[in-house]
Design a protein around this motif. Structure first.
Motif, mmCIF file in Angstrom:
data_model
loop_
_atom_site.group_PDB
_atom_site.id
_atom_site.type_symbol
_atom_site.label_atom_id
_atom_site.label_comp_id
_atom_site.label_asym_id
_atom_site.label_seq_id
_atom_site.Cartn_x
_atom_site.Cartn_y
_atom_site.Cartn_z
ATOM 1 N N LYS A 317 19.308 39.522 -2.648
ATOM 2 C CA LYS A 317 19.216 40.979 -2.823
ATOM 3 C C LYS A 317 18.200 41.280 -3.924
ATOM 4 C CE LYS A 317 23.681 41.178 -3.502
ATOM 5 N NZ LYS A 317 25.056 41.697 -3.754
ATOM 6 N N TYR A 318 17.207 42.092 -3.572
ATOM 7 C CA TYR A 318 16.071 42.329 -4.461
ATOM 8 C C TYR A 318 15.898 43.821 -4.737
ATOM 9 C CZ TYR A 318 11.221 42.193 -6.189
ATOM 10 O OH TYR A 318 10.079 42.331 -6.938
ATOM 11 N N THR A 339 14.467 34.118 1.066
ATOM 12 C CA THR A 339 14.136 33.400 -0.164
ATOM 13 C C THR A 339 12.741 32.784 -0.099
ATOM 14 O OG1 THR A 339 16.463 32.953 -0.578
ATOM 15 C CG2 THR A 339 14.875 31.537 -1.700
ATOM 16 N N LYS A 340 12.329 32.334 1.081
ATOM 17 C CA LYS A 340 11.004 31.742 1.224
ATOM 18 C C LYS A 340 9.891 32.757 0.966
ATOM 19 C CE LYS A 340 12.308 28.157 4.568
ATOM 20 N NZ LYS A 340 12.110 27.643 5.948
ATOM 21 N N GLN A 341 10.220 34.047 1.105
ATOM 22 C CA GLN A 341 9.216 35.101 0.914
ATOM 23 C C GLN A 341 9.423 35.846 -0.403
ATOM 24 O OE1 GLN A 341 9.810 37.436 4.456
ATOM 25 N NE2 GLN A 341 8.734 35.971 5.774
ATOM 26 N N ALA A 342 10.138 35.223 -1.332
ATOM 27 C CA ALA A 342 10.456 35.881 -2.602
ATOM 28 C C ALA A 342 9.191 36.199 -3.393
ATOM 29 C CB ALA A 342 11.370 34.988 -3.426
ATOM 30 N N PRO A 343 9.037 37.448 -3.841
ATOM 31 C CA PRO A 343 7.890 37.789 -4.696
ATOM 32 C C PRO A 343 7.978 37.019 -6.016
ATOM 33 C CG PRO A 343 9.002 39.766 -3.876
ATOM 34 C CD PRO A 343 9.896 38.623 -3.578
ATOM 35 N N SER A 344 6.831 36.722 -6.598
ATOM 36 C CA SER A 344 6.814 35.972 -7.856
ATOM 37 C C SER A 344 7.484 36.744 -8.990
ATOM 38 C CB SER A 344 5.374 35.634 -8.241
ATOM 39 O OG SER A 344 4.608 36.825 -8.393
ATOM 40 N N ARG A 345 7.551 38.079 -8.838
ATOM 41 C CA ARG A 345 8.143 38.901 -9.907
ATOM 42 C C ARG A 345 9.664 38.960 -9.824
ATOM 43 N NH1 ARG A 345 4.677 42.511 -12.384
ATOM 44 N NH2 ARG A 345 6.272 44.121 -12.536
ATOM 45 N N ALA A 346 10.247 38.389 -8.804
ATOM 46 C CA ALA A 346 11.700 38.463 -8.620
ATOM 47 C C ALA A 346 12.397 37.430 -9.501
ATOM 48 C CB ALA A 346 12.055 38.246 -7.156
ATOM 49 N N SER A 347 12.800 37.845 -10.703
ATOM 50 C CA SER A 347 13.431 36.875 -11.600
ATOM 51 C C SER A 347 14.423 37.487 -12.595
ATOM 52 C CB SER A 347 12.364 36.097 -12.381
ATOM 53 O OG SER A 347 11.646 36.970 -13.233
ATOM 54 N N ARG A 348 14.644 38.814 -12.558
ATOM 55 C CA ARG A 348 15.592 39.437 -13.485
ATOM 56 C C ARG A 348 16.973 39.498 -12.831
ATOM 57 N NH1 ARG A 348 12.230 39.405 -17.423
ATOM 58 N NH2 ARG A 348 11.098 41.270 -18.121
ATOM 59 N N TYR A 349 17.912 38.772 -13.376
ATOM 60 C CA TYR A 349 19.271 38.782 -12.826
ATOM 61 C C TYR A 349 19.999 40.044 -13.274
ATOM 62 C CZ TYR A 349 24.090 37.501 -11.823
ATOM 63 O OH TYR A 349 25.372 37.496 -11.337
ATOM 64 N N THR A 350 20.718 40.682 -12.343
ATOM 65 C CA THR A 350 21.460 41.902 -12.678
ATOM 66 C C THR A 350 22.893 41.810 -12.178
ATOM 67 O OG1 THR A 350 20.983 43.108 -10.636
ATOM 68 C CG2 THR A 350 19.324 43.227 -12.367
ATOM 69 N N GLU A 351 23.752 42.569 -12.842
ATOM 70 C CA GLU A 351 25.152 42.692 -12.435
ATOM 71 C C GLU A 351 25.479 44.172 -12.279
ATOM 72 O OE1 GLU A 351 27.816 40.538 -15.035
ATOM 73 O OE2 GLU A 351 26.215 39.147 -15.585
ATOM 74 N N LYS A 352 26.605 44.443 -11.627
ATOM 75 C CA LYS A 352 27.049 45.820 -11.469
ATOM 76 C C LYS A 352 27.220 46.462 -12.840
ATOM 77 C CE LYS A 352 30.619 48.640 -9.257
ATOM 78 N NZ LYS A 352 31.843 48.620 -8.432
ATOM 79 N N GLY A 353 26.644 47.657 -13.010
ATOM 80 C CA GLY A 353 26.741 48.368 -14.282
ATOM 81 C C GLY A 353 25.523 48.220 -15.162
ATOM 82 N N CYS A 354 24.615 47.270 -14.818
ATOM 83 C CA CYS A 354 23.363 47.158 -15.563
ATOM 84 C C CYS A 354 22.504 48.398 -15.311
ATOM 85 C CB CYS A 354 22.585 45.921 -15.130
ATOM 86 S SG CYS A 354 23.319 44.363 -15.604
ATOM 87 N N CYS A 375 22.284 40.821 -7.945
ATOM 88 C CA CYS A 375 20.976 41.237 -7.443
ATOM 89 C C CYS A 375 19.903 40.644 -8.354
ATOM 90 C CB CYS A 375 20.839 42.745 -7.423
ATOM 91 S SG CYS A 375 21.936 43.583 -6.260
ATOM 92 N N ILE A 376 18.717 40.532 -7.840
ATOM 93 C CA ILE A 376 17.579 40.108 -8.651
ATOM 94 C C ILE A 376 16.570 41.250 -8.663
ATOM 95 C CG2 ILE A 376 15.670 38.476 -8.854
ATOM 96 C CD1 ILE A 376 17.417 36.360 -7.632
ATOM 97 N N ALA A 377 16.141 41.600 -9.863
ATOM 98 C CA ALA A 377 15.208 42.710 -10.020
ATOM 99 C C ALA A 377 13.823 42.198 -10.391
ATOM 100 C CB ALA A 377 15.714 43.683 -11.082
#
Length: 460
Positions: A317-318, A339-354, A375-377
């Protein structure tokens, strides 16, 4: 009230003969059509225009006879755009941006597909003519009128069709027809929509008698003038709602929205319990006074360190910049990406309420709360996840406040993609109320915002 839909409804009634009454004494539209045909023949003989490619003669049965989308009143006729207008596309001349930049005395409007796009030092036309966009996304989105008028002295490039007519008032009516309809059936291409001259010529036109056209034009313009007044009032009310929300947030972060409770644990005591080494900074750092049981704290004191994560599994989830509605400040859709098409910028882990806070202009107001876990932001966001001293919803409203947005905006640097850094957010000073007061503030904000949202809904 959706005034755009109201305009469309008025135009729809107009072109179906339902906006003004018919007058049996009006000369039928067929007479007007014949007058235009004769005038065009004269212009052709004089060499002022060229004969069209259409092979069908005026006496032939129109090829579109069985294609008309609705019945028209007696005295009207169905025809095609080519039969009621003179195309002057051959007189257009495109000017490159490089050429326009070198010009000095730029005083004349330079028209493109959706209107004026520049000024130039010379002109091609010196009369009121109808322009219709030839290409571009607006043909489909219709965010602007596809048919619009150019007046005075001006230049037109090759992205807008130029139409004239021996009977000039017909152009006003044709503009209503074009702007009332979807052009999808006449457009070629999807990535680069285009309305070719041939397809333009074949657009079906329900043509009223000339005198009825005048009544239609006058009536539509009257309705539109009333709607414009309504637009102004709606815009003023929308502006009031936005300003009221900003003021509420401003009062909230200044400690003036709800009363303080002396029984609340002071914010500084909580900060010291989280970090025994916490020491308040000198008052010179503070932007405004806050209540005595509040505290000023840097972002690093109230936000947890950013978490990074790599996509795992087949999909993840992005959340990127486009996923946020920056008017409602909420995530419209979490993308599911392979996942194979993940953008290079996808690396911030998030949780509900962030709370996601965009660090890149022009998206600085792309702020939203994450409503689901894991989710990954994009790295274009700072992920505000509060420590025990910060309520998630208070964090959300705090980051929405003009104090935070405008304050962080001052750090923007860069020409191509101006941005701020995580260090600037973590060293920025935030006003922090006691935990219980944060909850009371959030409840009051949501109570007042609910009233304002009802006002907003009532005027849509």
């Amino acid at each position: 009230m959706d005034t755009k839909k109201l305009r469309q409804k008025i135009l729809d009634l107009a072109i179906r003969g339902k906006l003004v009454p018919q007058d049996p004494n009006d000369e039928p539209a067929s007479v007007l059509l014949e007058h235009i045909r004769v005038e065009k023949e004269r212009l052709i003989k004089e060499g002022k225009i060229k004969r069209s490619k259409k092979s069908a003669k005026s006496s032939d049965t129109p090829h579109y006879e069985n294609e008309v989308p609705f019945e028209v009143p007696e005295g009207w006729v169905w025809t095609v755009l080519e039969d009621v207008t003179v195309n002057r596309d051959a007189e257009r001349i495109p000017l490159s941006l490089a050429v326009r930049k070198k010009q000095q005395n730029k005083i004349y409007d330079y028209y493109g597909a959706a209107g004026v796009i520049d000024k130039v030092e010379d002109y091609l036309f010196d009369e009121r003519l109808l322009l219709i966009g030839e290409d571009g996304a607006n043909l489909i989105s219709r965010s602007k009128n596809n048919a619009f008028f150019a007046e005075g002295k001006y230049w037109v490039n090759n992205h807008a069709h130029v139409l004239d007519c021996p009977s000039k008032s017909v152009l006003d009516y044709v503009a209503f027809v074009i702007n009332s309809m979807s052009l999808d059936d006449y457009i070629t291409g999807s990535a680069q929509p285009k309305l070719t001259q041939d397809n333009l010529n074949n657009i079906l036109i329900p043509l009223p008698p000339e005198r009825e056209q005048h009544r239609i034009i006058e009536s539509v313009n009257d309705y539109f003038s009333y709607i414009s007044l309504l637009d102004g009032e709606i815009e003023e009310m929308n502006s009031f709602v936005q300003k009221a929300k900003s003021k509420i947030l401003d009062l909230a972060i200044h400690g003036k929205l709800v009363p303080q409770d002396p029984n609340d644990e002071p914010a500084i005591e909580l900060l010291k319990r989280i970090n025994p080494k916490f020491t308040p900074c000198d008052n010179a750092h503070y932007s405004f006074d806050v209540p005595s049981n509040w505290a000023w704290a840097m972002g690093s004191d109230i936000f947890k360190p950013l978490k990074t994560a790599s996509p795992i599994g087949d999909t993840f989830k992005y959340i990127d910049i486009d996923a946020i509605d920056n008017k409602r400040n909420e995530i419209t859709a979490v993308k599911v990406i392979k996942t194979k098409q993940a953008p290079s910028r996808a690396s911030r882990y998030t949780e509900k309420g962030c709370v996601l806070f965009s660090m890149v202009r022009p998206y600085l107001r792309n702020i939203a709360m994450v409503m689901e876990n894991d989710c990954i932001a994009s790295t274009g966001f700072y992920v505000c996840q509060g420590k025990n001293c910060l309520s998630p919803k208070f964090c959300y409203y705090l980051m929405l406040s003009n104090y935070v947005v405008d304050g962080l905006n001052n750090f923007m640097k860069g020409d191509n993609s101006p941005s701020i850094t995580k260090g600037q957010i973590e060293s920025f000073f935030f006003p922090l109320p006691p935990c219980n007061e944060q909850l009371r503030i959030v409840a009051k904000i949501e109570e007042l915002f609910a009233v304002l949202d009802e006002i907003h809904k009532s005027i849509k």
